[in-house]
Design an enzyme around this catalytic site. Structure first.
Site, short mmCIF file in Angstrom:
data_model
loop_
_atom_site.label_atom_id
_atom_site.label_comp_id
_atom_site.label_asym_id
_atom_site.label_seq_id
_atom_site.Cartn_x
_atom_site.Cartn_y
_atom_site.Cartn_z
N ASP A 20 0.84 -1.23 -0.02
CA ASP A 20 0.02 0.10 -0.01
C ASP A 20 1.00 1.23 -0.07
O ASP A 20 0.45 2.41 -0.61
CB ASP A 20 -0.93 -0.01 1.19
CG ASP A 20 -2.22 0.71 0.80
OD1 ASP A 20 -1.94 1.84 0.29
OD2 ASP A 20 -3.32 0.43 1.54
N HIS A 23 1.72 3.22 -3.21
CA HIS A 23 0.87 4.24 -3.80
C HIS A 23 1.55 5.68 -3.55
O HIS A 23 1.63 6.54 -4.43
CB HIS A 23 -0.70 4.03 -3.22
CG HIS A 23 -1.28 3.23 -3.69
ND1 HIS A 23 -1.65 2.99 -5.08
CD2 HIS A 23 -2.00 2.23 -3.05
CE1 HIS A 23 -2.55 1.91 -5.24
NE2 HIS A 23 -2.51 1.33 -3.85
N SER A 173 -11.29 1.26 1.66
CA SER A 173 -10.45 1.94 0.49
C SER A 173 -10.22 3.53 0.41
O SER A 173 -9.42 4.23 0.07
CB SER A 173 -10.71 1.42 -0.89
OG SER A 173 -10.83 0.15 -0.66
N HIS A 201 -9.22 -3.23 6.97
CA HIS A 201 -8.12 -2.30 6.48
C HIS A 201 -8.33 -1.11 6.60
O HIS A 201 -9.74 -0.69 5.80
CB HIS A 201 -7.53 -2.87 5.01
CG HIS A 201 -6.68 -2.25 4.55
ND1 HIS A 201 -5.40 -2.61 4.29
CD2 HIS A 201 -6.65 -0.97 3.74
CE1 HIS A 201 -4.61 -1.68 3.67
NE2 HIS A 201 -5.61 -0.70 3.21
N HIS A 203 -8.15 3.42 6.28
CA HIS A 203 -7.38 4.52 5.71
C HIS A 203 -7.76 5.99 6.56
O HIS A 203 -8.84 5.72 7.33
CB HIS A 203 -7.55 4.79 4.12
CG HIS A 203 -6.79 3.91 3.33
ND1 HIS A 203 -5.76 4.40 2.82
CD2 HIS A 203 -7.03 2.61 2.88
CE1 HIS A 203 -5.40 3.33 1.85
NE2 HIS A 203 -5.88 2.33 2.18
#
Length: 340
Positions: A20, A23, A173, A201, A203
């Site tokens: 990740d 990115h 996401s 997960h 963000h």
């Protein structure tokens, strides 16, 4: 009458810093950077170190960004650096193929995650079936999971389990969730899949990655993702070393040496990134609009070239419910805004 207190459960921390985080580095991490961080995470006892292009196996391309190293090179470097940690990889059907999966396992992948849009679990069936014949832990995750409700996520996760996934879960996401959103979704998933481990997960676009990760644990998730210094798309991910410390304080066993993990985080900051992720205006709007965090850099570049406001671009992408893989919509939105 007091309710019985559920004892803290062990939590597996899954570390996608080298996937990740790509990115944020425009997919340009080199072999020395991969080796330095993987070795440090291994010393800390991180259970799973995930590596690859930000969008996973087979994703290095003009559309998504060319990586500095091939999949084979990344896998080889990290496999050689790990002595106790398991190596993880990530693949989304359409970018990667069955051949990519077989190759990754041959090169030492221990944990393989197959990813699908939150309403499209069916696309994972063939790949999960393939993994069932290999000596690997097959997991499956649903992307952009804020786009559907708890009941549909639970149904989709149950489908993933039927296909053979040994752990299933959701990715925030876009960094769009509030803790209450996470609680309702993880609770629904747990009820639908029984004892199968649940993954979360997060963000940090709204500054809630840590709170959301803890909400997931409280609701029954036992596999939580985190990246060193939060290194990841957009405003970054749940910060791994902070997550490990907080879980330790709340009695959840992770098996990680926190002192060594702090050293790994220092290495990540020094060698992988120009600066740790922050919640700037674009990342915040991306979270509010529900736009994939990995769109931050291409949106900024396209908006600058087109002379339009990137905030307007993000809100329009959110209205269109654009997902990863639809990067071609960014210039289309910019052209539309130039004529309004």
């Amino acid at each position: 009458m007091d309710q019985p207190v559920t004892p803290p459960r062990p939590v597996v921390l899954h570390d996608p810093t080298l996937r990740d985080g790509h990115h944020a580095a425009r997919h340009q991490l080199d072999a020395g950077q991969l080796r330095a961080y993987a070795s440090a995470a291994d010393r800390a006892g991180v259970p799973v170190v995930e590596v690859g292009h930000g969008n996973g196996l087979g994703a290095s391309s003009l559309q998504l960004g060319r990586a500095a190293l091939s999949d084979d090179e990344m896998l080889t470097v990290v496999r050689e650096a790990l002595t106790t940690s398991r190596m993880g990889v990530f693949m989304a059907p359409g970018w990667g193929t069955g051949a990519d999966l077989t190759n990754a396992v041959r090169r030492g992948a221990d944990v393989v995650r197959i990813a699908a849009h939150c309403s499209q679990a069916a696309v994972t069936e063939r790949h999960l079936d393939l993994l069932g014949g290999l000596r690997v832990e097959a997991q499956a995750v649903l992307l952009m999971s804020h786009m559907v409700g708890p009941a549909e996520l639970a149904e989709q996760c149950a489908q993933l389990v039927r296909y053979g996934a040994r752990a299933v879960g959701i990715m925030d996401s876009a960094g769009h969730y509030l803790p209450s959103d996470v609680t309702t979704r993880i609770t629904a998933i747990r009820a639908a899949i029984g004892a199968v481990p649940v993954i979360f997960h997060g963000h940090n676009n709204l500054g809630l990655a840590m709170a959301n990760s803890l909400a997931a644990v409280d609701a029954g998730a036992t596999v939580i993702d985190g990246c060193a210094r939060g290194f990841g798309a957009g405003a970054g991910n749940t910060q791994l070393e902070v997550l490990a410390a907080v879980l330790d304080r709340t009695g959840h066993e992770t098996g990680i040496d926190l002192h060594q993990l702090l050293g790994a985080a220092d290495i990540a900051e020094a060698y992988l990134m120009d600066a740790p992720p922050t919640i700037d205006s674009i990342s915040l709007v991306s979270g509010l609009a529900g736009v994939f965090s990995g769109f931050k850099i291409p949106v900024l570049e396209a908006a600058r070239r087109g002379g339009v406001d990137p905030v307007d671009v993000l809100f329009e992408l959110g209205r269109r419910q654009v997902v990863a893989g639809q990067e071609d919509q960014i210039p289309a939105v910019v052209r539309r805004l130039q004529h309004t």
